[in-house]
Design a protein around this motif. Structure first.
Motif, PDB file in Angstrom:
ATOM      1  N   GLU A  67       5.116  35.808 -41.475  1.00  0.00           N
ATOM      2  CA  GLU A  67       4.018  36.165 -40.572  1.00  0.00           C
ATOM      3  C   GLU A  67       3.054  37.091 -41.286  1.00  0.00           C
ATOM      4  OE1 GLU A  67       6.201  37.796 -37.276  1.00  0.00           O
ATOM      5  OE2 GLU A  67       6.376  35.826 -36.341  1.00  0.00           O
ATOM      6  N   GLU A  69      -0.772  39.120 -41.202  1.00  0.00           N
ATOM      7  CA  GLU A  69      -1.725  39.719 -40.257  1.00  0.00           C
ATOM      8  C   GLU A  69      -2.801  40.449 -41.047  1.00  0.00           C
ATOM      9  OE1 GLU A  69      -1.282  43.338 -37.219  1.00  0.00           O
ATOM     10  OE2 GLU A  69      -0.104  41.579 -36.641  1.00  0.00           O
ATOM     11  N   THR A  70      -4.031  40.278 -40.611  1.00  0.00           N
ATOM     12  CA  THR A  70      -5.141  41.009 -41.215  1.00  0.00           C
ATOM     13  C   THR A  70      -6.031  41.538 -40.092  1.00  0.00           C
ATOM     14  OG1 THR A  70      -6.948  40.907 -42.827  1.00  0.00           O
ATOM     15  CG2 THR A  70      -6.527  38.902 -41.581  1.00  0.00           C
ATOM     16  N   GLU A  98      -2.287  35.825 -38.402  1.00  0.00           N
ATOM     17  CA  GLU A  98      -3.114  36.258 -37.278  1.00  0.00           C
ATOM     18  C   GLU A  98      -4.251  37.093 -37.855  1.00  0.00           C
ATOM     19  OE1 GLU A  98      -2.821  38.443 -32.925  1.00  0.00           O
ATOM     20  OE2 GLU A  98      -1.077  38.479 -34.251  1.00  0.00           O
ATOM     21  N   ASP A  99      -5.448  36.556 -37.780  1.00  0.00           N
ATOM     22  CA  ASP A  99      -6.645  37.222 -38.287  1.00  0.00           C
ATOM     23  C   ASP A  99      -7.330  37.870 -37.092  1.00  0.00           C
ATOM     24  OD1 ASP A  99      -9.140  37.948 -39.354  1.00  0.00           O
ATOM     25  OD2 ASP A  99      -9.147  36.228 -40.716  1.00  0.00           O
ATOM     26  N   LYS A 100      -7.319  39.202 -37.054  1.00  0.00           N
ATOM     27  CA  LYS A 100      -7.794  39.948 -35.892  1.00  0.00           C
ATOM     28  C   LYS A 100      -9.218  40.470 -36.042  1.00  0.00           C
ATOM     29  CE  LYS A 100      -3.221  41.508 -34.462  1.00  0.00           C
ATOM     30  NZ  LYS A 100      -2.404  42.688 -34.149  1.00  0.00           N
ATOM     31  N   GLU A 125      -5.540  32.476 -35.010  1.00  0.00           N
ATOM     32  CA  GLU A 125      -4.289  32.193 -35.700  1.00  0.00           C
ATOM     33  C   GLU A 125      -4.399  30.895 -36.486  1.00  0.00           C
ATOM     34  OE1 GLU A 125      -1.110  32.164 -32.867  1.00  0.00           O
ATOM     35  OE2 GLU A 125      -1.197  34.317 -32.588  1.00  0.00           O
TER      36      GLU A 125
END
Length: 156
Positions: A67, A69-70, A98-100, A125
């Protein structure tokens, strides 16, 4: 005119502080690989490659999920089984990112891998299937890598 000048000055200070805060943690993680097809459904994109290989965790249970995440701040990370991925066995994985934030991307670079999983301005995502070979992999946000928004992990 004075209010406009003050507002402009505050905006510039906020941008400078934001750029200075581009520190990333040095978490270690994994992913990458060639993608061959993509399907998009309601903002989530899934890409995949058919490859052979199995991956097992230290306890002998199959674990083929990583997983990433950025964002939304200036953090980037990769986890395996809920913990920072530092050392990952060689094999085939699904990397779910998951690119926030629309100002970041997620790029994985390592032996035989140069995979930009998400790009600017993508937010949401995205999953890719990757085959990891022994070596060191770097994951980073390209626009902010020089400010430390990157990490590495080792594949054994």
């Amino acid at each position: 005119m004075r209010k406009t000048t003050i507002a402009l000055g505050l905006a510039v200070v906020a941008l400078v502080l934001g750029a200075a805060a581009c520190g990333g943690d040095d978490n270690e993680s994994s992913a990458g690989g060639a993608t061959t097809e993509a399907t998009t459904t309601e903002g989530t994109t899934t890409e995949g490659t058919t490859t052979e290989g199995t991956t097992t965790s230290g306890g002998g249970e199959a674990s083929n999920m990583l997983e990433g995440e950025t964002g939304p701040g200036f953090e980037i990370e990769v986890k395996m089984n809920g913990e920072d991925a530092e050392t990952v066995p060689a094999g085939t994985y699904t990397l779910k990112v998951e690119d926030k934030s629309d100002i970041h991307n997620f790029h994985l670079i390592g032996p035989g891998v140069d995979e930009e999983v998400t790009d600017v301005p993508f937010e949401g995502e995205k999953s890719v299937t990757v085959t990891l070979e022994p070596g060191t992999y770097t994951y980073q946000c390209d626009p902010h890598a020089s400010q430390g928004m990157k990490g590495t992990f080792t594949v054994t």
